[in-house]
Every structure is written in C-alpha cells, then in structure tokens.
Design a protein around this motif. Structure first.
Motif, PDB file in Angstrom:
ATOM      1  N   PHE A 122       0.845  -1.198   0.000  1.00 58.19           N
ATOM      2  CA  PHE A 122       0.000   0.000   0.000  1.00 58.19           C
ATOM      3  C   PHE A 122       0.882   1.251   0.000  1.00 58.19           C
ATOM      4  O   PHE A 122       0.628   2.214  -0.735  1.00 58.19           O
ATOM      5  CB  PHE A 122      -0.915   0.041   1.229  1.00 58.19           C
ATOM      6  CG  PHE A 122      -1.792  -1.156   1.440  1.00 58.19           C
ATOM      7  CD1 PHE A 122      -2.167  -1.980   0.394  1.00 58.19           C
ATOM      8  CD2 PHE A 122      -2.264  -1.459   2.723  1.00 58.19           C
ATOM      9  CE1 PHE A 122      -2.985  -3.085   0.598  1.00 58.19           C
ATOM     10  CE2 PHE A 122      -3.070  -2.558   2.934  1.00 58.19           C
ATOM     11  CZ  PHE A 122      -3.428  -3.381   1.887  1.00 58.19           C
ATOM     12  N   CYS A 123       1.908   1.235   0.848  1.00 60.45           N
ATOM     13  CA  CYS A 123       2.766   2.412   0.994  1.00 60.45           C
ATOM     14  C   CYS A 123       3.609   2.674  -0.245  1.00 60.45           C
ATOM     15  O   CYS A 123       3.689   3.813  -0.727  1.00 60.45           O
ATOM     16  CB  CYS A 123       3.687   2.250   2.207  1.00 60.45           C
ATOM     17  SG  CYS A 123       2.851   2.345   3.800  1.00 60.45           S
ATOM     18  N   THR A 124       4.243   1.637  -0.762  1.00 60.20           N
ATOM     19  CA  THR A 124       5.126   1.852  -1.912  1.00 60.20           C
ATOM     20  C   THR A 124       4.332   2.307  -3.141  1.00 60.20           C
ATOM     21  O   THR A 124       4.802   3.154  -3.908  1.00 60.20           O
ATOM     22  CB  THR A 124       5.932   0.585  -2.238  1.00 60.20           C
ATOM     23  OG1 THR A 124       5.046  -0.523  -2.453  1.00 60.20           O
ATOM     24  CG2 THR A 124       6.887   0.244  -1.090  1.00 60.20           C
ATOM     25  N   ASP A 125       3.122   1.797  -3.304  1.00 57.58           N
ATOM     26  CA  ASP A 125       2.299   2.242  -4.435  1.00 57.58           C
ATOM     27  C   ASP A 125       1.799   3.675  -4.240  1.00 57.58           C
ATOM     28  O   ASP A 125       1.685   4.440  -5.213  1.00 57.58           O
ATOM     29  CB  ASP A 125       1.116   1.297  -4.632  1.00 57.58           C
ATOM     30  CG  ASP A 125       1.518  -0.004  -5.311  1.00 57.58           C
ATOM     31  OD1 ASP A 125       2.717  -0.176  -5.606  1.00 57.58           O
ATOM     32  OD2 ASP A 125       0.634  -0.860  -5.544  1.00 57.58           O
ATOM     33  N   ALA A 126       1.503   4.043  -3.010  1.00 57.70           N
ATOM     34  CA  ALA A 126       1.081   5.420  -2.744  1.00 57.70           C
ATOM     35  C   ALA A 126       2.228   6.390  -3.023  1.00 57.70           C
ATOM     36  O   ALA A 126       2.018   7.478  -3.587  1.00 57.70           O
ATOM     37  CB  ALA A 126       0.602   5.558  -1.303  1.00 57.70           C
ATOM     38  N   ILE A 127       3.432   6.014  -2.646  1.00 61.36           N
ATOM     39  CA  ILE A 127       4.595   6.866  -2.925  1.00 61.36           C
ATOM     40  C   ILE A 127       4.785   7.022  -4.437  1.00 61.36           C
ATOM     41  O   ILE A 127       5.040   8.121  -4.932  1.00 61.36           O
ATOM     42  CB  ILE A 127       5.860   6.279  -2.267  1.00 61.36           C
ATOM     43  CG1 ILE A 127       5.742   6.345  -0.736  1.00 61.36           C
ATOM     44  CG2 ILE A 127       7.109   7.034  -2.723  1.00 61.36           C
ATOM     45  CD1 ILE A 127       6.791   5.536   0.003  1.00 61.36           C
ATOM     46  N   ALA A 128       4.634   5.918  -5.170  1.00 60.87           N
ATOM     47  CA  ALA A 128       4.746   5.985  -6.627  1.00 60.87           C
ATOM     48  C   ALA A 128       3.676   6.896  -7.214  1.00 60.87           C
ATOM     49  O   ALA A 128       3.930   7.661  -8.157  1.00 60.87           O
ATOM     50  CB  ALA A 128       4.649   4.581  -7.225  1.00 60.87           C
ATOM     51  N   ALA A 129       2.467   6.843  -6.661  1.00 58.91           N
ATOM     52  CA  ALA A 129       1.382   7.704  -7.146  1.00 58.91           C
ATOM     53  C   ALA A 129       1.679   9.176  -6.870  1.00 58.91           C
ATOM     54  O   ALA A 129       1.374  10.049  -7.687  1.00 58.91           O
ATOM     55  CB  ALA A 129       0.063   7.295  -6.498  1.00 58.91           C
ATOM     56  N   ALA A 130       2.280   9.451  -5.712  1.00 55.25           N
ATOM     57  CA  ALA A 130       2.651  10.835  -5.395  1.00 55.25           C
ATOM     58  C   ALA A 130       3.727  11.336  -6.357  1.00 55.25           C
ATOM     59  O   ALA A 130       3.670  12.472  -6.841  1.00 55.25           O
ATOM     60  CB  ALA A 130       3.136  10.923  -3.951  1.00 55.25           C
ATOM     61  N   LYS A 131       4.707  10.484  -6.649  1.00 60.41           N
ATOM     62  CA  LYS A 131       5.764  10.871  -7.590  1.00 60.41           C
ATOM     63  C   LYS A 131       5.193  11.145  -8.979  1.00 60.41           C
ATOM     64  O   LYS A 131       5.690  12.009  -9.707  1.00 60.41           O
ATOM     65  CB  LYS A 131       6.817   9.769  -7.675  1.00 60.41           C
ATOM     66  CG  LYS A 131       7.701   9.646  -6.441  1.00 60.41           C
ATOM     67  CD  LYS A 131       8.723   8.535  -6.656  1.00 60.41           C
ATOM     68  CE  LYS A 131       9.685   8.412  -5.487  1.00 60.41           C
ATOM     69  NZ  LYS A 131      10.672   7.327  -5.708  1.00 60.41           N
ATOM     70  N   ALA A 132       4.151  10.394  -9.354  1.00 56.45           N
ATOM     71  CA  ALA A 132       3.542  10.552 -10.671  1.00 56.45           C
ATOM     72  C   ALA A 132       2.561  11.713 -10.745  1.00 56.45           C
ATOM     73  O   ALA A 132       2.010  12.002 -11.803  1.00 56.45           O
ATOM     74  CB  ALA A 132       2.838   9.258 -11.073  1.00 56.45           C
ATOM     75  N   GLY A 133       2.320  12.390  -9.615  1.00 52.73           N
ATOM     76  CA  GLY A 133       1.391  13.510  -9.607  1.00 52.73           C
ATOM     77  C   GLY A 133      -0.071  13.108  -9.523  1.00 52.73           C
ATOM     78  O   GLY A 133      -0.953  13.935  -9.700  1.00 52.73           O
ATOM     79  N   ILE A 134      -0.336  11.836  -9.226  1.00 53.49           N
ATOM     80  CA  ILE A 134      -1.722  11.370  -9.128  1.00 53.49           C
ATOM     81  C   ILE A 134      -2.346  11.818  -7.810  1.00 53.49           C
ATOM     82  O   ILE A 134      -3.535  12.118  -7.744  1.00 53.49           O
ATOM     83  CB  ILE A 134      -1.781   9.832  -9.271  1.00 53.49           C
ATOM     84  CG1 ILE A 134      -1.340   9.431 -10.687  1.00 53.49           C
ATOM     85  CG2 ILE A 134      -3.175   9.286  -8.972  1.00 53.49           C
ATOM     86  CD1 ILE A 134      -1.184   7.938 -10.875  1.00 53.49           C
ATOM     87  N   ILE A 135      -1.535  11.867  -6.746  1.00 47.60           N
ATOM     88  CA  ILE A 135      -2.030  12.329  -5.449  1.00 47.60           C
ATOM     89  C   ILE A 135      -1.133  13.456  -4.947  1.00 47.60           C
ATOM     90  O   ILE A 135       0.035  13.557  -5.316  1.00 47.60           O
ATOM     91  CB  ILE A 135      -2.097  11.180  -4.413  1.00 47.60           C
ATOM     92  CG1 ILE A 135      -0.740  10.495  -4.241  1.00 47.60           C
ATOM     93  CG2 ILE A 135      -3.180  10.182  -4.805  1.00 47.60           C
ATOM     94  CD1 ILE A 135      -0.743   9.370  -3.208  1.00 47.60           C
ATOM     95  N   ASP A 136      -1.697  14.317  -4.089  1.00 48.71           N
ATOM     96  CA  ASP A 136      -0.981  15.495  -3.588  1.00 48.71           C
ATOM     97  C   ASP A 136      -0.380  15.283  -2.210  1.00 48.71           C
ATOM     98  O   ASP A 136       0.387  16.129  -1.732  1.00 48.71           O
ATOM     99  CB  ASP A 136      -1.934  16.690  -3.529  1.00 48.71           C
ATOM    100  CG  ASP A 136      -2.486  17.027  -4.896  1.00 48.71           C
ATOM    101  OD1 ASP A 136      -1.682  17.334  -5.794  1.00 48.71           O
ATOM    102  OD2 ASP A 136      -3.721  16.968  -5.076  1.00 48.71           O
TER     103      ASP A 136
END
Length: 370
Positions: A111-125
C-alpha cells in the motif's frame, strides 16, 4: 504508472490514504474518518487497501459504503468519486486475525510503496498512512523499521525527521527508533542540527510560519547543569544550535525539557526539537492524544499519519476512535495547499508564469460528487 500533466488533472486536492495493517484498526479508522461529510468535502481520496476489510469495518460500524472500487493497477486522479478504493484483492487476511502476520506486513508495505509511486507521478498530492505493525513488517522481511525510513528511502531523501503536532505543540525528534542506552553512541552534532534545519523549513513550507522560533531541548536532567549530569549539551547540542544560528535559523537552547514543553505549549516557541523518542512523545500524547498527528519532514511528499498504533486488542470491535486519523487527513490537505502556495510559480523569459496562463487558484473546483 504514467506521470500526469498539469493540464490533464482535476485541480481539487487528491489525498492518498494507506489502509495500514489489515488486522489492526486501520480499516476501521479510515472508514470512520472518511465517512465524515466535512472530510470528504475537503478533497478527493484514493484509499490504497483491501475493499473486503473496509466493507467489514463499515458493516461493524453500521456505515453504508460510500466509495467506488477499482483495481489498484489502474488508479487515476480523475475517478468520478470523492472516495475510491484501489483494491488489493490478491491479498487475503482473515477477519479473525488480530495479530502481526507476514501477509499483513506484505500488504501494508505494498500500500505504501504504491502510494509513494502515485505521489511521484502527480496522481495524489499527499499521503496519509494508517498504522502499520513493525512486527508484521519484520515478518515480511522489510528492511525499514517503520514508515519514516521507508518514505525516506523511496523518496531518495538523504535527510528526514519525525515531527508531531498536538494542539499548540509542534515537535521534531533528533533520534527516532533507538534504544535509550543506544542513543549515547549515535548522538552527534549532525543528528541534532538536521531536525532543527528540517523543522525550520517545514514550518515555512507547510505551516506558513515566516520566521520560525525553535526551542531545542537538552538531553540530560536540567540540560546537564553545566556538565554535572552529562556533557552532551556542551559537546553536541550547543554546537548544533550554533551551526543552525549561523545559517540564519532562530533557535534557542539547550533548554531543560520539562521547562521547554511548558513554554512551547504557551506559544513562546513555534516548535521544539526533542532529543529522543519518548522525550517528545510523552508531552505530545498527554496534550492531545486523540488528535495528535505524525508528519515526516525532509521528504518531497506530504506524509501524515495518526499518532497511535494498530491496537490489535480492539481491532474489529468497532471501538476505535477516528479523531487522530481525521486530524491527519485534514492536516495533509492543509499542508499540501500551503506547500502549493509557498512554492513560487516558475516564470518564463517573457515574464509570464511558465506553463498554463491560469494558476491553480484561478480554476474552477470540480463539483462535489458524493
């Protein structure tokens, strides 16, 4: 995961929420916090977790599920829901399990590693993390003792610090997960200077404090009493404070911790640097346990979490208080907005703002989809 462009995304804040250990109270506090209409009005949310566990928690709390569901491989900033669960149905954690386990550790790490990837991709703030079990992570062969170290490594941040906010008190820790008797061997000028420096930046970038005034605690009783109760204040803490002052940081100390926290709670300091985990955590939790928030500073991503653990003893019984999770979510939103406003808009050679002609603030917010 494809990186999104500024023109392709909604301008409303999107916050990622990781479910934490599936066997703990994470699913329950996530559901209860996001069930609050005031919280849902403040942003859009992507929950990185297991739909089955969240539905089970909602059923126990008699809350009608209010979220959409998608496979975690296909997450997007543009879901037509205020809350969507990025579902990891490849993991199975039985509802009767209320203790650390390898599978729960593997799931909560993912859950954490995918959330970090999403933040890097600009999907989440920003990211809000529900509690994990360090024992579960160890069973899953994790190389990180907790969230702070994981986020620092995945974000490639050479420096990081753990910060807590409770009512009027803001505290950063010089040392984190160290045994009390191990601190002396790893206590350096750098480990004291670093949280002073990072805290000064965080107060400006995330909390809008223009000229932070930081109090620095002593390590020993009475801050050493001129060397009578230890020399760390003279050898380590004072040089670290001097180094920070030479860089223009307004900091004072070392101050006996019992006096410093009283002064900080009264507003005499914008924040405090504590020397070890419990020196900082005890006043934080005494002052406002139910609303205390943990923040990782020094990383490029906004990351907050409730300041409590997995509480396996009450998991699945509909007894968990979501107040700290709500506070963590609202703080992540506030921090992301302040960070956005704090960051200067790039200017093109023509003198116009680089990129779009309009700013984020100029654009219309999307409608509040229930």
């Amino acid at each position: 995961m494809a990186k999104v462009t500024r023109n392709s995304i909604s301008e409303q804040m999107v916050i990622g929420v990781t479910m934490g250990d599936p066997a703990g109270i994470g699913p329950e506090v996530v559901v209860k916090a996001l069930a609050d209409p005031e919280v849902r009005r403040a942003a859009k949310f992507i929950v990185f977790g297991m739909n089955e566990q969240l539905c089970y928690a909602a059923d126990r709390a008699e809350i009608e599920p209010f979220w959409g569901r998608h496979q975690h491989e296909k997450i997007s900033r543009d879901y037509p829901y205020k809350v969507v669960v990025a579902d990891y149905d490849e993991y199975s954690v039985p509802p009767w399990l209320k203790e650390p386990s390898r599978v729960a550790g593997e799931a909560s790490i993912k859950f954490c590693t995918d959330a970090i990837a999403a933040a890097k991709a600009g999907i989440i703030d920003g990211i809000v993390t529900a509690p994990i079990s360090k024992a579960s992570w160890k069973m899953a062969d994790a190389t990180w003792p907790g969230h702070t170290e994981l986020f620092a490594q995945k974000c490639k941040a050479p420096r990081k610090a753990m910060m807590f906010v409770a009512g009027p008190l803001k505290v950063a820790l010089a040392t984190i997960h160290l045994g009390l008797f191990d601190i002396r061997n790893k206590f350096t000028i750098g480990c004291v200077f670093e949280p002073i420096d990072l805290l000064n930046d965080a107060l400006k970038e995330y909390f809008g404090v223009e000229n932070p005034h930081i109090g620095v605690a002593g390590l020993n009783p009475h801050a050493g009493e001129q060397g009578q109760f230890g020399d760390e204040e003279d050898r380590i803490i004072r040089p670290a404070i001097l180094l920070a002052q030479e860089q223009g940081i307004d900091c004072t100390g070392p101050i006996p911790a019992d006096a410093l926290f009283v002064k900080a709670a009264r507003g005499e300091f914008d924040a405090v640097v504590a020397m070890y985990h419990d020196q900082g955590m005890i006043p934080v939790k005494l002052l406002d346990f139910d609303h205390a928030v943990n923040i990782t500073i020094g990383i490029p991503t906004v990351r907050t979490s409730p300041a409590h653990g997995t509480a396996f003893d009450i998991a699945g019984r509909n007894l968990a208080n979501p107040s700290s999770m709500k506070s963590a979510i609202m703080m992540a939103i506030q921090m992301a907005k302040t960070k956005r406003a704090f960051r200067p808009t790039p200017v093109a050679p023509s003198g116009r703002p680089a990129g779009d002609a309009t700013t984020r603030e100029d654009r219309e917010e999307p409608s509040d989809i229930a």
